[in-house]
Write a protein that holds these residues in place. Structure first.
Motif, PDB file in Angstrom:
ATOM      1  N   VAL A  36       1.371 -60.427 -25.934  1.00  0.00           N
ATOM      2  CA  VAL A  36       1.501 -61.843 -25.582  1.00  0.00           C
ATOM      3  C   VAL A  36       1.344 -62.717 -26.823  1.00  0.00           C
ATOM      4  O   VAL A  36       2.054 -63.715 -26.987  1.00  0.00           O
ATOM      5  CB  VAL A  36       0.479 -62.208 -24.484  1.00  0.00           C
ATOM      6  CG1 VAL A  36       0.360 -63.695 -24.292  1.00  0.00           C
ATOM      7  CG2 VAL A  36       0.864 -61.530 -23.180  1.00  0.00           C
ATOM      8  N   TYR A  40       4.022 -65.480 -28.182  1.00  0.00           N
ATOM      9  CA  TYR A  40       3.671 -66.867 -28.469  1.00  0.00           C
ATOM     10  C   TYR A  40       3.932 -67.229 -29.934  1.00  0.00           C
ATOM     11  O   TYR A  40       4.331 -68.351 -30.239  1.00  0.00           O
ATOM     12  CB  TYR A  40       2.212 -67.156 -28.104  1.00  0.00           C
ATOM     13  CG  TYR A  40       2.013 -67.450 -26.633  1.00  0.00           C
ATOM     14  CD1 TYR A  40       2.659 -68.524 -26.030  1.00  0.00           C
ATOM     15  CD2 TYR A  40       1.188 -66.669 -25.842  1.00  0.00           C
ATOM     16  CE1 TYR A  40       2.491 -68.806 -24.689  1.00  0.00           C
ATOM     17  CE2 TYR A  40       1.008 -66.931 -24.501  1.00  0.00           C
ATOM     18  CZ  TYR A  40       1.656 -68.005 -23.929  1.00  0.00           C
ATOM     19  OH  TYR A  40       1.491 -68.271 -22.609  1.00  0.00           O
ATOM     20  N   GLN A  60       7.544 -68.163 -23.464  1.00  0.00           N
ATOM     21  CA  GLN A  60       6.205 -68.440 -22.949  1.00  0.00           C
ATOM     22  C   GLN A  60       6.074 -68.035 -21.482  1.00  0.00           C
ATOM     23  O   GLN A  60       5.021 -67.563 -21.055  1.00  0.00           O
ATOM     24  CB  GLN A  60       5.863 -69.907 -23.149  1.00  0.00           C
ATOM     25  CG  GLN A  60       5.665 -70.255 -24.601  1.00  0.00           C
ATOM     26  CD  GLN A  60       5.432 -71.734 -24.827  1.00  0.00           C
ATOM     27  OE1 GLN A  60       5.678 -72.558 -23.950  1.00  0.00           O
ATOM     28  NE2 GLN A  60       4.975 -72.075 -26.018  1.00  0.00           N
ATOM     29  N   GLY A  61       7.146 -68.199 -20.725  1.00  0.00           N
ATOM     30  CA  GLY A  61       7.137 -67.748 -19.332  1.00  0.00           C
ATOM     31  C   GLY A  61       7.003 -66.245 -19.217  1.00  0.00           C
ATOM     32  O   GLY A  61       6.273 -65.736 -18.355  1.00  0.00           O
ATOM     33  N   ALA A  63       5.577 -64.291 -21.459  1.00  0.00           N
ATOM     34  CA  ALA A  63       4.206 -63.969 -21.861  1.00  0.00           C
ATOM     35  C   ALA A  63       3.230 -64.220 -20.712  1.00  0.00           C
ATOM     36  O   ALA A  63       2.353 -63.396 -20.434  1.00  0.00           O
ATOM     37  CB  ALA A  63       3.807 -64.792 -23.081  1.00  0.00           C
ATOM     38  N   THR A  64       3.403 -65.318 -20.031  1.00  0.00           N
ATOM     39  CA  THR A  64       2.542 -65.628 -18.887  1.00  0.00           C
ATOM     40  C   THR A  64       2.740 -64.624 -17.764  1.00  0.00           C
ATOM     41  O   THR A  64       1.772 -64.178 -17.143  1.00  0.00           O
ATOM     42  CB  THR A  64       2.838 -67.052 -18.386  1.00  0.00           C
ATOM     43  OG1 THR A  64       2.666 -67.965 -19.469  1.00  0.00           O
ATOM     44  CG2 THR A  64       1.928 -67.441 -17.255  1.00  0.00           C
ATOM     45  N   ALA A  65       3.987 -64.240 -17.515  1.00  0.00           N
ATOM     46  CA  ALA A  65       4.259 -63.268 -16.453  1.00  0.00           C
ATOM     47  C   ALA A  65       3.626 -61.913 -16.761  1.00  0.00           C
ATOM     48  O   ALA A  65       3.114 -61.245 -15.852  1.00  0.00           O
ATOM     49  CB  ALA A  65       5.769 -63.119 -16.270  1.00  0.00           C
ATOM     50  N   MET A  67       0.881 -61.377 -18.519  1.00  0.00           N
ATOM     51  CA  MET A  67      -0.559 -61.486 -18.286  1.00  0.00           C
ATOM     52  C   MET A  67      -0.887 -61.520 -16.796  1.00  0.00           C
ATOM     53  O   MET A  67      -1.838 -60.877 -16.349  1.00  0.00           O
ATOM     54  CB  MET A  67      -1.117 -62.729 -18.978  1.00  0.00           C
ATOM     55  CG  MET A  67      -1.189 -62.571 -20.471  1.00  0.00           C
ATOM     56  SD  MET A  67      -2.175 -63.830 -21.292  1.00  0.00           S
ATOM     57  CE  MET A  67      -1.179 -65.284 -21.041  1.00  0.00           C
ATOM     58  N   ILE A  68      -0.096 -62.235 -16.026  1.00  0.00           N
ATOM     59  CA  ILE A  68      -0.356 -62.319 -14.593  1.00  0.00           C
ATOM     60  C   ILE A  68      -0.129 -60.964 -13.929  1.00  0.00           C
ATOM     61  O   ILE A  68      -0.849 -60.584 -13.005  1.00  0.00           O
ATOM     62  CB  ILE A  68       0.486 -63.433 -13.956  1.00  0.00           C
ATOM     63  CG1 ILE A  68      -0.068 -64.775 -14.410  1.00  0.00           C
ATOM     64  CG2 ILE A  68       0.493 -63.346 -12.442  1.00  0.00           C
ATOM     65  CD1 ILE A  68       0.746 -65.950 -14.005  1.00  0.00           C
ATOM     66  N   VAL A  97       0.827 -68.510  -7.570  1.00  0.00           N
ATOM     67  CA  VAL A  97       0.946 -68.353  -9.022  1.00  0.00           C
ATOM     68  C   VAL A  97       2.395 -68.083  -9.415  1.00  0.00           C
ATOM     69  O   VAL A  97       2.906 -68.657 -10.390  1.00  0.00           O
ATOM     70  CB  VAL A  97       0.009 -67.227  -9.515  1.00  0.00           C
ATOM     71  CG1 VAL A  97       0.318 -66.838 -10.943  1.00  0.00           C
ATOM     72  CG2 VAL A  97      -1.440 -67.658  -9.394  1.00  0.00           C
ATOM     73  N   ILE A 101       4.998 -70.418 -11.719  1.00  0.00           N
ATOM     74  CA  ILE A 101       5.744 -69.995 -12.908  1.00  0.00           C
ATOM     75  C   ILE A 101       7.223 -70.316 -12.747  1.00  0.00           C
ATOM     76  O   ILE A 101       7.864 -70.833 -13.664  1.00  0.00           O
ATOM     77  CB  ILE A 101       5.570 -68.480 -13.149  1.00  0.00           C
ATOM     78  CG1 ILE A 101       4.129 -68.174 -13.536  1.00  0.00           C
ATOM     79  CG2 ILE A 101       6.510 -67.990 -14.243  1.00  0.00           C
ATOM     80  CD1 ILE A 101       3.834 -66.700 -13.607  1.00  0.00           C
TER      81      ILE A 101
END
Length: 107
Positions: A36, A40, A60-61, A63-65, A67-68, A97, A101
């Motif tokens: 991640v 970033y 960024q989406g 990376a967030t996905a 982690m989630i 969540v 996103i």
């Protein structure tokens, strides 16, 4: 009256985890943070170069996905043996969540 020398031997049992061959939660968490971070950093460099904002948002989406996804697997391990109320709460939170996103990316 012979002097008897007694030796005391103790056996120590040590428990070692086989962290070298098994993907532990700690190892998964570390490599997820590394991945991640790379995503970033790439999006930060692209933003500094003035590249299209949609690409930055997509990175960024992703990376967030990632982690989630990791967190949701670990949360399911916690919830799977709990009563149904916990499972319903888990599913509702996960759907909110995911919507959080996807909706900003579409709008």
């Amino acid at each position: 009256m012979a002097n008897k020398k007694t030796t005391k031997t103790t056996t120590k049992t040590t428990t070692r985890s086989s962290s070298g061959s098994v993907w532990s939660i700690n190892k998964i968490s570390f490599w997820t943070i590394v991945l991640v971070t790379l995503l970033y950093v790439v999006s930060l460099v692209l933003a500094a170069c003035g590249i299209n904002l949609r690409i930055i948002g997509a990175l960024q989406g992703v990376a967030t996905a990632i982690m989630i996804s990791i967190v949701s697997v670990l949360a399911w391990r916690f919830v799977r043996n709990k009563p149904s109320v916990w499972k319903v709460l888990y599913i509702i939170c996960l759907l909110v969540v995911i919507a959080g996103i996807i909706v900003p990316l579409v709008v």
